[in-house]
Scaffold this motif. Sequence first.
Motif, PDB file in Angstrom:
ATOM      1  N   LEU A  30       0.832  -1.200   0.000  1.00 56.02           N
ATOM      2  CA  LEU A  30       0.000   0.000   0.000  1.00 56.02           C
ATOM      3  C   LEU A  30       0.872   1.258   0.000  1.00 56.02           C
ATOM      4  CD1 LEU A  30      -2.796   1.341   0.214  1.00 56.02           C
ATOM      5  CD2 LEU A  30      -2.586   1.152   2.708  1.00 56.02           C
ATOM      6  N   LEU A  31       1.889   1.277   0.869  1.00 55.69           N
ATOM      7  CA  LEU A  31       2.807   2.419   0.918  1.00 55.69           C
ATOM      8  C   LEU A  31       3.612   2.538  -0.368  1.00 55.69           C
ATOM      9  CD1 LEU A  31       4.145   2.219   4.591  1.00 55.69           C
ATOM     10  CD2 LEU A  31       2.495   3.833   3.657  1.00 55.69           C
ATOM     11  N   ILE A  34       1.366   4.094  -2.895  1.00 55.80           N
ATOM     12  CA  ILE A  34       1.239   5.518  -2.573  1.00 55.80           C
ATOM     13  C   ILE A  34       2.473   6.286  -3.038  1.00 55.80           C
ATOM     14  CG2 ILE A  34       1.211   7.173  -0.660  1.00 55.80           C
ATOM     15  CD1 ILE A  34      -0.632   5.277   0.835  1.00 55.80           C
ATOM     16  N   TYR A  35       3.651   5.711  -2.786  1.00 54.52           N
ATOM     17  CA  TYR A  35       4.905   6.363  -3.179  1.00 54.52           C
ATOM     18  C   TYR A  35       4.989   6.519  -4.698  1.00 54.52           C
ATOM     19  CZ  TYR A  35       9.932   7.295  -3.464  1.00 54.52           C
ATOM     20  OH  TYR A  35      11.152   7.853  -3.731  1.00 54.52           O
ATOM     21  N   PHE A  37       2.496   6.501  -6.916  1.00 50.80           N
ATOM     22  CA  PHE A  37       1.491   7.443  -7.397  1.00 50.80           C
ATOM     23  C   PHE A  37       1.863   8.880  -7.045  1.00 50.80           C
ATOM     24  CE2 PHE A  37      -1.323   3.857  -8.168  1.00 50.80           C
ATOM     25  CZ  PHE A  37      -2.095   4.308  -9.231  1.00 50.80           C
ATOM     26  N   THR A  38       2.458   9.074  -5.868  1.00 48.32           N
ATOM     27  CA  THR A  38       2.887  10.420  -5.470  1.00 48.32           C
ATOM     28  C   THR A  38       3.931  10.968  -6.422  1.00 48.32           C
ATOM     29  OG1 THR A  38       2.443   9.956  -3.127  1.00 48.32           O
ATOM     30  CG2 THR A  38       3.927  11.783  -3.620  1.00 48.32           C
ATOM     31  N   ALA A  74       8.183  13.071   0.052  1.00 54.15           N
ATOM     32  CA  ALA A  74       7.866  11.657  -0.143  1.00 54.15           C
ATOM     33  C   ALA A  74       9.137  10.827  -0.267  1.00 54.15           C
ATOM     34  CB  ALA A  74       6.994  11.483  -1.389  1.00 54.15           C
ATOM     35  N   VAL A 280       2.744  11.879   4.091  1.00 52.98           N
ATOM     36  CA  VAL A 280       2.545  10.855   3.068  1.00 52.98           C
ATOM     37  C   VAL A 280       1.250  11.089   2.284  1.00 52.98           C
ATOM     38  CG1 VAL A 280       2.277   8.385   2.630  1.00 52.98           C
ATOM     39  CG2 VAL A 280       3.856   9.180   4.406  1.00 52.98           C
ATOM     40  N   ALA A 281       0.144  11.303   3.009  1.00 50.32           N
ATOM     41  CA  ALA A 281      -1.153  11.420   2.333  1.00 50.32           C
ATOM     42  C   ALA A 281      -1.286  12.727   1.561  1.00 50.32           C
ATOM     43  CB  ALA A 281      -2.283  11.298   3.360  1.00 50.32           C
ATOM     44  N   LEU A 284       0.334  12.884  -1.827  1.00 48.63           N
ATOM     45  CA  LEU A 284      -0.446  12.072  -2.760  1.00 48.63           C
ATOM     46  C   LEU A 284      -1.727  12.786  -3.171  1.00 48.63           C
ATOM     47  CD1 LEU A 284      -1.145   9.333  -4.182  1.00 48.63           C
ATOM     48  CD2 LEU A 284      -2.226   8.665  -2.012  1.00 48.63           C
TER      49      LEU A 284
END
Length: 316
Positions: A30-31, A34-35, A37-38, A74, A280-281, A284
């Motif tokens: 999941l992280l 996220i990374y 996509f960020t 990030a 983090v969020a 993103l």
Amino acid sequence: MDGRNRSSLTTIHLLGFQTQHSIAFFIFFLLLIIYCFTICGNLLIITLVSYNKSLHSPMYFFLSQLSISDILIATDILPNTLHAVLMKGTIISFSDCISQFYFFGVSETSECLLLTVMCYDRYVAVCRPLHYTLAMNFQFCYKMILICWVLSVSMELVLTVPISQLIFCDLNVIDHFFCDLYPILQLSCSDTSFVQLEATFLGFLFIAIPFFIIIVSYVYIIITIFKIPSITSRQRVFSTCSSHLTVVCIYYGTLLCVYLIPSRGKSWDITKFLSFLYTVATPLMNPIIYSLRNKDLNRSVDKISHYWQGLLCGKP
């Protein structure tokens, strides 16, 4: 201090997120997603703003700088966090920990300043539209960006250097997923009151004051919007500010909860969760919020999609 100095502490053990082994791989992937996509989302915004002439305006120029700040934080936070999730913690050198804290501070400070400059851009566009072209010329925009980054880099040095000169105890365990200010200070055996006072002053200067400026600016913006007689015009003008306002609420909401609400009685799990939101969020969410609510960016993405589809199909 019992003959100990800062060189006695050579490594830092970051505990990260203490999760069950059964869901560790799920959190890792999941992280990782996220990374990815960020990085991709923010790189897409930078690319669109750089190469699409229709996006060569102050608002999108500032947005591209915000994307650079998001990529920086990030990349500073997530790689070590991914390793900590898999290994139930990670060990980094003391110098790496200080470096991580420094780049974290630079990115967070720049984000606060950039959001303030973007708010000023929206204020001039809505409240003083006749002066917009003159006030927000590119020479002024470049100066603002330079000031934001120079202040972020230099002011964070003012805080990081005294921290690196503190005397640290033998305990090297930090119950966090990155090297934040207060977890680092808890490892010190020396008096940290000066550093905490300095951090409070800089926080007031670069978090509280920009937030106050943004709030006041949006009060004027909202008052001006309500004076517009046409409902359609009101919605169109507000839509140009809604993305920025959404990002400001998410970012400052979590930032203020972590650093301005007293930590006494606040568990580390809550602190980690709030820190996760703005480190983090938010990086993103920024490209998602701006791309979903911005027609110009959506049109630019469509043009690029059609261009690549044409190349893949053999059309010029």
